[in-house]
Scaffold this motif. Structure first.
Motif, PDB file in Angstrom:
ATOM      1  N   ASN A 150       0.816  -1.218   0.000  1.00  0.00           N
ATOM      2  CA  ASN A 150       0.000   0.000   0.000  1.00  0.00           C
ATOM      3  C   ASN A 150       0.849   1.267   0.000  1.00  0.00           C
ATOM      4  OD1 ASN A 150      -2.458  -1.316  -0.181  1.00  0.00           O
ATOM      5  ND2 ASN A 150      -2.761  -1.391   2.033  1.00  0.00           N
ATOM      6  N   GLU A 151       2.066   1.191   0.551  1.00  0.00           N
ATOM      7  CA  GLU A 151       2.975   2.342   0.500  1.00  0.00           C
ATOM      8  C   GLU A 151       3.335   2.714  -0.931  1.00  0.00           C
ATOM      9  OE1 GLU A 151       6.424   1.120   2.706  1.00  0.00           O
ATOM     10  OE2 GLU A 151       5.528   1.632   4.636  1.00  0.00           O
ATOM     11  N   GLN A 152       3.254   1.757  -1.834  1.00  0.00           N
ATOM     12  CA  GLN A 152       3.668   1.970  -3.222  1.00  0.00           C
ATOM     13  C   GLN A 152       2.529   2.377  -4.144  1.00  0.00           C
ATOM     14  OE1 GLN A 152       6.209  -1.119  -4.798  1.00  0.00           O
ATOM     15  NE2 GLN A 152       6.660  -1.814  -2.725  1.00  0.00           N
ATOM     16  N   LEU A 153       1.300   2.274  -3.672  1.00  0.00           N
ATOM     17  CA  LEU A 153       0.147   2.546  -4.533  1.00  0.00           C
ATOM     18  C   LEU A 153      -0.230   4.020  -4.528  1.00  0.00           C
ATOM     19  CD1 LEU A 153      -2.161  -0.471  -3.601  1.00  0.00           C
ATOM     20  CD2 LEU A 153      -0.563  -0.272  -5.508  1.00  0.00           C
ATOM     21  N   TRP A 154      -0.519   4.544  -5.702  1.00  0.00           N
ATOM     22  CA  TRP A 154      -1.001   5.911  -5.831  1.00  0.00           C
ATOM     23  C   TRP A 154      -2.514   5.952  -5.758  1.00  0.00           C
ATOM     24  CZ3 TRP A 154       1.586  10.586  -6.626  1.00  0.00           C
ATOM     25  CH2 TRP A 154       2.971  10.481  -6.663  1.00  0.00           C
ATOM     26  N   LEU A 155      -3.148   4.920  -6.282  1.00  0.00           N
ATOM     27  CA  LEU A 155      -4.610   4.840  -6.282  1.00  0.00           C
ATOM     28  C   LEU A 155      -5.027   3.553  -5.584  1.00  0.00           C
ATOM     29  CD1 LEU A 155      -5.368   5.774  -9.991  1.00  0.00           C
ATOM     30  CD2 LEU A 155      -5.607   7.242  -7.993  1.00  0.00           C
ATOM     31  N   GLY A 156      -6.035   3.640  -4.759  1.00  0.00           N
ATOM     32  CA  GLY A 156      -6.577   2.462  -4.126  1.00  0.00           C
ATOM     33  C   GLY A 156      -5.660   1.863  -3.080  1.00  0.00           C
ATOM     34  N   HIS A 157      -6.121   0.759  -2.499  1.00  0.00           N
ATOM     35  CA  HIS A 157      -5.328   0.049  -1.495  1.00  0.00           C
ATOM     36  C   HIS A 157      -5.855  -1.373  -1.356  1.00  0.00           C
ATOM     37  CE1 HIS A 157      -8.838   1.361   0.826  1.00  0.00           C
ATOM     38  NE2 HIS A 157      -8.604   0.334   1.624  1.00  0.00           N
ATOM     39  N   PHE A 158      -5.008  -2.242  -0.834  1.00  0.00           N
ATOM     40  CA  PHE A 158      -5.423  -3.600  -0.528  1.00  0.00           C
ATOM     41  C   PHE A 158      -5.884  -3.651   0.913  1.00  0.00           C
ATOM     42  CE2 PHE A 158      -2.833  -4.443  -4.235  1.00  0.00           C
ATOM     43  CZ  PHE A 158      -3.588  -5.403  -4.902  1.00  0.00           C
ATOM     44  N   ASP A 159      -6.854  -4.519   1.167  1.00  0.00           N
ATOM     45  CA  ASP A 159      -7.425  -4.669   2.488  1.00  0.00           C
ATOM     46  C   ASP A 159      -7.802  -6.134   2.668  1.00  0.00           C
ATOM     47  OD1 ASP A 159      -8.407  -3.873   4.945  1.00  0.00           O
ATOM     48  OD2 ASP A 159      -9.881  -2.483   4.134  1.00  0.00           O
ATOM     49  N   LEU A 160      -8.004  -6.520   3.903  1.00  0.00           N
ATOM     50  CA  LEU A 160      -8.452  -7.872   4.208  1.00  0.00           C
ATOM     51  C   LEU A 160      -9.746  -7.751   4.986  1.00  0.00           C
ATOM     52  CD1 LEU A 160      -7.576 -10.866   3.940  1.00  0.00           C
ATOM     53  CD2 LEU A 160      -6.598 -10.643   6.226  1.00  0.00           C
ATOM     54  N   TRP A 161     -10.821  -8.278   4.414  1.00  0.00           N
ATOM     55  CA  TRP A 161     -12.098  -8.218   5.101  1.00  0.00           C
ATOM     56  C   TRP A 161     -12.054  -9.126   6.314  1.00  0.00           C
ATOM     57  CZ3 TRP A 161     -15.723  -8.592   0.280  1.00  0.00           C
ATOM     58  CH2 TRP A 161     -15.916  -7.321  -0.236  1.00  0.00           C
ATOM     59  N   SER A 162     -12.441  -8.583   7.441  1.00  0.00           N
ATOM     60  CA  SER A 162     -12.415  -9.363   8.679  1.00  0.00           C
ATOM     61  C   SER A 162     -13.425 -10.505   8.632  1.00  0.00           C
ATOM     62  CB  SER A 162     -12.686  -8.465   9.888  1.00  0.00           C
ATOM     63  OG  SER A 162     -13.930  -7.811   9.740  1.00  0.00           O
ATOM     64  N   ASN A 163     -14.504 -10.312   7.912  1.00  0.00           N
ATOM     65  CA  ASN A 163     -15.516 -11.356   7.772  1.00  0.00           C
ATOM     66  C   ASN A 163     -15.123 -12.277   6.616  1.00  0.00           C
ATOM     67  OD1 ASN A 163     -17.777 -12.916   7.778  1.00  0.00           O
ATOM     68  ND2 ASN A 163     -19.174 -11.313   7.089  1.00  0.00           N
ATOM     69  N   GLY A 164     -14.496 -13.385   6.917  1.00  0.00           N
ATOM     70  CA  GLY A 164     -14.139 -14.362   5.892  1.00  0.00           C
ATOM     71  C   GLY A 164     -12.699 -14.309   5.431  1.00  0.00           C
ATOM     72  N   GLY A 165     -11.942 -13.295   5.843  1.00  0.00           N
ATOM     73  CA  GLY A 165     -10.536 -13.217   5.457  1.00  0.00           C
ATOM     74  C   GLY A 165     -10.314 -13.117   3.961  1.00  0.00           C
ATOM     75  N   VAL A 166     -11.147 -12.336   3.266  1.00  0.00           N
ATOM     76  CA  VAL A 166     -11.052 -12.187   1.819  1.00  0.00           C
ATOM     77  C   VAL A 166     -10.198 -10.964   1.491  1.00  0.00           C
ATOM     78  CG1 VAL A 166     -12.377 -11.751  -0.286  1.00  0.00           C
ATOM     79  CG2 VAL A 166     -13.279 -13.285   1.461  1.00  0.00           C
ATOM     80  N   LEU A 167      -9.226 -11.157   0.606  1.00  0.00           N
ATOM     81  CA  LEU A 167      -8.378 -10.065   0.143  1.00  0.00           C
ATOM     82  C   LEU A 167      -9.144  -9.242  -0.883  1.00  0.00           C
ATOM     83  CD1 LEU A 167      -5.409  -8.937   0.244  1.00  0.00           C
ATOM     84  CD2 LEU A 167      -5.064 -10.226  -1.864  1.00  0.00           C
TER      85      LEU A 167
END
Length: 167
Positions: free
Chosen positions: A88-105
Motif C-alpha cells: 500500500n505504501e507503493q500505490l497511488w490509487l486504491g489500497h489492498f485490504d483484508l475483510w475481517s468477515n471471511g478473510g477475503v483479500l
C-alpha cells in the motif's frame, strides 16, 4: 449535443451504466445487483477477478472492489497484513485490504465524481484497468506469503522481479 457542451461531456453517464457499457464493449460478463451496483468478472494475468462497483449518490462516490479470490487463513494474516502495508505504501490509487468477515483479500478504490455524478468512459476504463493491474502486479506477493512461506519483504521482492522477454 447541447450548445456549450464539450465532446467529452456528452459521453458521460451514470457510473454503473458506464461500467456496464465498458464491460459490454470488452466482452466481460457482468450483472446488475441493483440500480447502484454492478458485479462482473475480468480475466487477469494470474486469476479471474471479481469486480464490484457500488455507487453512492449521496456522496457522489463510486467504490470499485476487485477481489482476486484469495482467502487468508488465520495463521497467515499477520504476514499478509505486513506485506499489504508494504504494498500500500507503493500505490497511488486504491489500497489492498483484508475483510475481517471471511478473510477475503480485496483491492478498493473510491472515485469521487463531480456534482453531476457522471463517469466518463476514460475514467471507467482507467479505474478498472488500474484495479486489475494492481491485483496482477501484487498477486504473486500474496501467493508467496500464503503458499511459499516467504517473509513479507522476500515475497514483495520476489513478486516485483520483472521478467525480460517471453519464454
Amino acid at each position: 449535443m447541447m450548445p456549450g457542451q464539450s465532446e467529452s461531456e456528452r459521453d458521460d453517464a451514470a457510473p454503473v451504466d458506464m461500467l456496464a457499457s465498458l464491460f459490454d464493449a470488452r466482452g466481460w460478463t457482468y450483472e446488475f445487483v441493483s440500480d447502484d451496483e454492478l458485479l462482473g468478472e475480468i480475466q487477469g494475468s494470474w486469476a479471474k477477478y471479481q469486480l464490484r462497483a457500488i455507487w453512492r449518490a449521496d456522496d457522489n462516490v463510486l467504490q470499485l472492489l476487485c477481489l482476486p479470490d484469495i482467502r487468508v487463513a488465520e495463521d497467515k494474516r499477520a504476514p499478509l497484513y505486513e506485506v499489504m502495508a508494504l504494498i500500500n505504501e507503493q500505490l497511488w490509487l486504491g489500497h489492498f485490504d483484508l475483510w475481517s468477515n471471511g478473510g477475503v483479500l480485496v483491492y478498493r478504490h473510491g472515485l469521487m465524481l463531480g456534482d453531476d455524478g457522471l463517469l466518463s468512459l476514460d475514467q471507467a476504463q482507467t479505474a478498472v484497468e488500474a484495479a486489475v493491474d494492481e491485483c496482477d502486479r501484487f498477486y504473486p506477493a500474496f501467493q508467496f506469503i500464503l503458499w511459499g512461506d516467504k517473509s513479507p519483504a522476500e515475497a514483495l521482492a520476489s513478486a516485483l522481479v520483472d521478467a525480460q522477454g517471453e519464454a
